[in-house]
Design an enzyme around this catalytic site. Structure first.
Site, PDB file in Angstrom:
ATOM      1  N   ASN A   1      -8.167   1.897  -3.407  1.00  0.00           N
ATOM      2  CA  ASN A   1      -8.978   1.228  -4.435  1.00  0.00           C
ATOM      3  C   ASN A   1     -10.456   1.518  -4.234  1.00  0.00           C
ATOM      4  O   ASN A   1     -10.899   1.742  -3.108  1.00  0.00           O
ATOM      5  CB  ASN A   1      -8.814  -0.286  -4.336  1.00  0.00           C
TER       6      ASN A   1
ATOM      7  N   TYR B   1      -1.757  -0.370  11.050  1.00  0.00           N
ATOM      8  CA  TYR B   1      -1.962  -1.082   9.769  1.00  0.00           C
ATOM      9  C   TYR B   1      -0.779  -0.839   8.830  1.00  0.00           C
ATOM     10  O   TYR B   1      -0.159  -1.777   8.320  1.00  0.00           O
ATOM     11  CB  TYR B   1      -3.268  -0.617   9.099  1.00  0.00           C
TER      12      TYR B   1
ATOM     13  N   THR C   1       0.826  -1.214   0.000  1.00  0.00           N
ATOM     14  CA  THR C   1       0.000   0.000   0.000  1.00  0.00           C
ATOM     15  C   THR C   1       0.858   1.262   0.000  1.00  0.00           C
ATOM     16  O   THR C   1       1.988   1.253   0.523  1.00  0.00           O
ATOM     17  CB  THR C   1      -0.905   0.011   1.258  1.00  0.00           C
ATOM     18  N   ASP C   2       0.296   2.353  -0.522  1.00  0.00           N
ATOM     19  CA  ASP C   2       1.013   3.640  -0.469  1.00  0.00           C
ATOM     20  C   ASP C   2       1.147   4.152   0.965  1.00  0.00           C
ATOM     21  O   ASP C   2       1.973   5.011   1.252  1.00  0.00           O
ATOM     22  CB  ASP C   2       0.325   4.692  -1.354  1.00  0.00           C
ATOM     23  N   GLU C   3       0.331   3.585   1.882  1.00  0.00           N
ATOM     24  CA  GLU C   3       0.357   4.080   3.264  1.00  0.00           C
ATOM     25  C   GLU C   3       1.685   3.799   3.960  1.00  0.00           C
ATOM     26  O   GLU C   3       1.978   4.383   4.998  1.00  0.00           O
ATOM     27  CB  GLU C   3      -0.814   3.495   4.062  1.00  0.00           C
TER      28      GLU C   3
ATOM     29  N   LYS D   1       2.116  -3.379   7.368  1.00  0.00           N
ATOM     30  CA  LYS D   1       2.331  -3.587   5.922  1.00  0.00           C
ATOM     31  C   LYS D   1       3.789  -3.269   5.561  1.00  0.00           C
ATOM     32  O   LYS D   1       4.414  -3.994   4.789  1.00  0.00           O
ATOM     33  CB  LYS D   1       1.386  -2.697   5.086  1.00  0.00           C
TER      34      LYS D   1
HETATM   35  P1  NAD Z   1      -9.931  -7.227   2.305  1.00  0.00           P
HETATM   36  O1  NAD Z   1      -9.909  -6.903   3.751  1.00  0.00           O
HETATM   37  O2  NAD Z   1     -11.149  -6.968   1.493  1.00  0.00           O
HETATM   38  O3  NAD Z   1      -9.571  -8.776   2.112  1.00  0.00           O
HETATM   39  C1  NAD Z   1      -8.581  -9.437   2.845  1.00  0.00           C
HETATM   40  C2  NAD Z   1      -8.750 -10.929   2.625  1.00  0.00           C
HETATM   41  O4  NAD Z   1      -7.708 -11.600   3.322  1.00  0.00           O
HETATM   42  C3  NAD Z   1     -10.077 -11.473   3.166  1.00  0.00           C
HETATM   43  O5  NAD Z   1     -10.673 -12.344   2.219  1.00  0.00           O
HETATM   44  C4  NAD Z   1      -9.672 -12.229   4.429  1.00  0.00           C
HETATM   45  O6  NAD Z   1     -10.530 -13.324   4.721  1.00  0.00           O
HETATM   46  C5  NAD Z   1      -8.270 -12.680   4.050  1.00  0.00           C
HETATM   47  N1  NAD Z   1      -7.436 -12.931   5.228  1.00  0.00           N
HETATM   48  C6  NAD Z   1      -7.247 -12.123   6.297  1.00  0.00           C
HETATM   49  N2  NAD Z   1      -6.431 -12.705   7.184  1.00  0.00           N
HETATM   50  C7  NAD Z   1      -6.065 -13.909   6.654  1.00  0.00           C
HETATM   51  C8  NAD Z   1      -5.218 -14.960   7.084  1.00  0.00           C
HETATM   52  N3  NAD Z   1      -4.583 -14.899   8.266  1.00  0.00           N
HETATM   53  N4  NAD Z   1      -5.062 -16.024   6.285  1.00  0.00           N
HETATM   54  C9  NAD Z   1      -5.706 -16.113   5.086  1.00  0.00           C
HETATM   55  N5  NAD Z   1      -6.535 -15.154   4.643  1.00  0.00           N
HETATM   56  C10 NAD Z   1      -6.707 -14.056   5.407  1.00  0.00           C
HETATM   57  O7  NAD Z   1      -8.668  -6.479   1.704  1.00  0.00           O
HETATM   58  P2  NAD Z   1      -8.488  -5.763   0.273  1.00  0.00           P
HETATM   59  O8  NAD Z   1      -9.035  -4.385   0.354  1.00  0.00           O
HETATM   60  O9  NAD Z   1      -8.933  -6.663  -0.796  1.00  0.00           O
HETATM   61  O10 NAD Z   1      -6.907  -5.616   0.242  1.00  0.00           O
HETATM   62  C11 NAD Z   1      -6.091  -6.644  -0.325  1.00  0.00           C
HETATM   63  C12 NAD Z   1      -4.635  -6.236  -0.175  1.00  0.00           C
HETATM   64  O11 NAD Z   1      -4.412  -4.973  -0.813  1.00  0.00           O
HETATM   65  C13 NAD Z   1      -4.190  -6.070   1.275  1.00  0.00           C
HETATM   66  O12 NAD Z   1      -2.903  -6.605   1.404  1.00  0.00           O
HETATM   67  C14 NAD Z   1      -4.177  -4.568   1.484  1.00  0.00           C
HETATM   68  O13 NAD Z   1      -3.217  -4.196   2.446  1.00  0.00           O
HETATM   69  C15 NAD Z   1      -3.804  -4.065   0.095  1.00  0.00           C
HETATM   70  N6  NAD Z   1      -4.292  -2.708  -0.211  1.00  0.00           N
HETATM   71  C16 NAD Z   1      -5.639  -2.439  -0.230  1.00  0.00           C
HETATM   72  C17 NAD Z   1      -6.065  -1.151  -0.550  1.00  0.00           C
HETATM   73  C18 NAD Z   1      -7.528  -0.799  -0.647  1.00  0.00           C
HETATM   74  O14 NAD Z   1      -7.847   0.344  -1.015  1.00  0.00           O
HETATM   75  N7  NAD Z   1      -8.466  -1.710  -0.375  1.00  0.00           N
HETATM   76  C19 NAD Z   1      -5.142  -0.146  -0.813  1.00  0.00           C
HETATM   77  C20 NAD Z   1      -3.787  -0.461  -0.749  1.00  0.00           C
HETATM   78  C21 NAD Z   1      -3.378  -1.744  -0.476  1.00  0.00           C
END
Ligand code: NAD
Length: 328
Positions: free
Chosen positions: A181, A151, A127-129, A155
């Site tokens: 996103n 968080y 993430t950019d964070e 990361k």
């Molecule tokens: P989300 O919270 O929607 O999904 C996370 C998924 O991981 C879920 O299906 C959950 O069941 C699974 N999970 C959690 N802990 C687990 C474990 N211990 N073992 C197996 N599965 C596990 O997240 P997202 O928004 O889809 O984000 C996906 C990735 O992208 C993350 O790594 C997040 O840090 C990164 N990200 C997201 C955003 C955003 O805007 N949503 C922005 C930057 C980066």
């Protein structure tokens, strides 16, 4: 030759969009996919319904921290795309332990098993964070990490662990760092889906502080496009920023959502105390992935937002039970 791709967190928002794209009509056609997901509150099997009967799809419910689950899976795969994480900043402010466990220990369990199994390519989604907050300009990938929330710190730690397996063991690790996103299947605790679902129900939306915090918005289609470029053509040990090119203050974003949902400011917006340690602005410089891999965001923000609002209008059966269970 068919690549066997292990996708962690594939039942979540971005991971499931990635899997649906990979196995859909626009997908590369030369991959099979195994999703490894623990199905926490954020994981939703319904997100994978459209690919469930695909011959190249397998689902495994399990924890990325569990070496007994992870090691045998690695032996059966060529590549890993690692999305699984605890992802909600507000929850990490209430308690960070699960964030450290999943994001740091889980990532270590995966890269360690990937190294032992001789995995070809490991794409770590970050993430950019991790860069912190920036008032002006944009971060290139070489900027130091200054994460602020639990968080973002977890990361950042996971990025360093993953990259250390490249430098120490030669594992082909590629890290992506994306901006905020948006799109369908986004869990309704996050800003855009929370605001949209509240407004569609004629309820109020909370606006942190004075609403001047700035975020770059990336449609999940564009994010998936960037991840695929990195998986198929990126270089080992490299970091790639992925952005959407639309910077908005939270206030501007709320204004657009009110318009899209036919609501007005005075009766819909409630100002709430600012998030603790709230980062002012995030902005990634995406020149590297653009010049090296030809990435450019394709989704016009206004169109993407209208499509997203329409998806929530059309899919109440998807989000209403989630909001009820999470007491949102
Ligand atoms: P989300 O919270 O929607 O999904 C996370 C998924 O991981 C879920 O299906 C959950 O069941 C699974 N999970 C959690 N802990 C687990 C474990 N211990 N073992 C197996 N599965 C596990 O997240 P997202 O928004 O889809 O984000 C996906 C990735 O992208 C993350 O790594 C997040 O840090 C990164 N990200 C997201 C955003 C955003 O805007 N949503 C922005 C930057 C980066």
């Amino acid at each position: 030759m068919t690549k066997r791709v292990l996708v962690t967190g594939g039942a979540g928002f971005i991971g499931s969009h990635y899997v649906r794209t990979l196995l859909g009509p626009q997908g590369p056609g030369d991959v099979s996919v195994t999703v490894l997901d623990k199905l926490t509150y954020a994981g939703n099997p319904a997100n994978l319904d459209v690919v469930r009967s695909h011959p190249g799809f397998t689902f495994v419910q399990g924890d990325i921290c569990d070496d007994g689950v992870v090691t045998p899976l690695m032996a059966e795969h060529d590549q890993v795309v690692h999305f699984a994480a605890e992802s909600h900043v507000d929850r990490s402010i209430d308690g960070g332990a699960e964030f450290v466990r999943t994001n740091v220990l889980g990532t270590h369990t995966l890269v360690n098993a990937a190294h032992r199994a001789g995995i070809g390519t490991f794409v770590h989604i970050s993430t950019d964070e991790v860069y912190g907050s920036i008032d002006e300009g944009s971060w290139p990938e070489t900027d130091p990490l200054r994460p602020n929330s639990p968080y973002a710190s977890a990361k950042a730690s996971s990025d360093l662990i993953a990259l250390s397996y490249h430098r120490t063991h030669g594992l082909d690790v590629r890290v992506t760092r994306c901006s905020n996103n948006y799109g369908p299947h986004h869990f309704p605790e996050k800003a855009i889906p929370l605001f949209v679902t509240q407004l569609l129900d004629g309820r109020t939306v909370p606006l942190y502080g004075d609403g001047s915090n700035v975020r770059d918005w990336l449609h999940v289609d564009d994010h998936v496009q960037g991840i695929e470029l990195v998986r198929t053509r990126g270089r080992a040990g490299e970091i790639y920023n992925i952005g959407g090119g639309t910077e908005l203050s939270n206030k501007e974003l709320v204004g657009m959502l009110l318009d899209a949902c036919g609501a007005d400011w005075d009766s819909s917006v409630v100002h709430v105390e600012d998030r603790k340690g709230h980062d002012r602005r995030y902005s990634v410089n995406c020149a590297k992935i653009g010049e090296e891999l030809g990435y450019a965001p394709r989704v016009d923000f206004h169109q993407g937002l209208l499509r997203t609002v329409q998806w929530y209008r059309d899919n109440r059966a998807w989000w209403e039970p989630l909001k009820e269970r999470a007491a949102l």
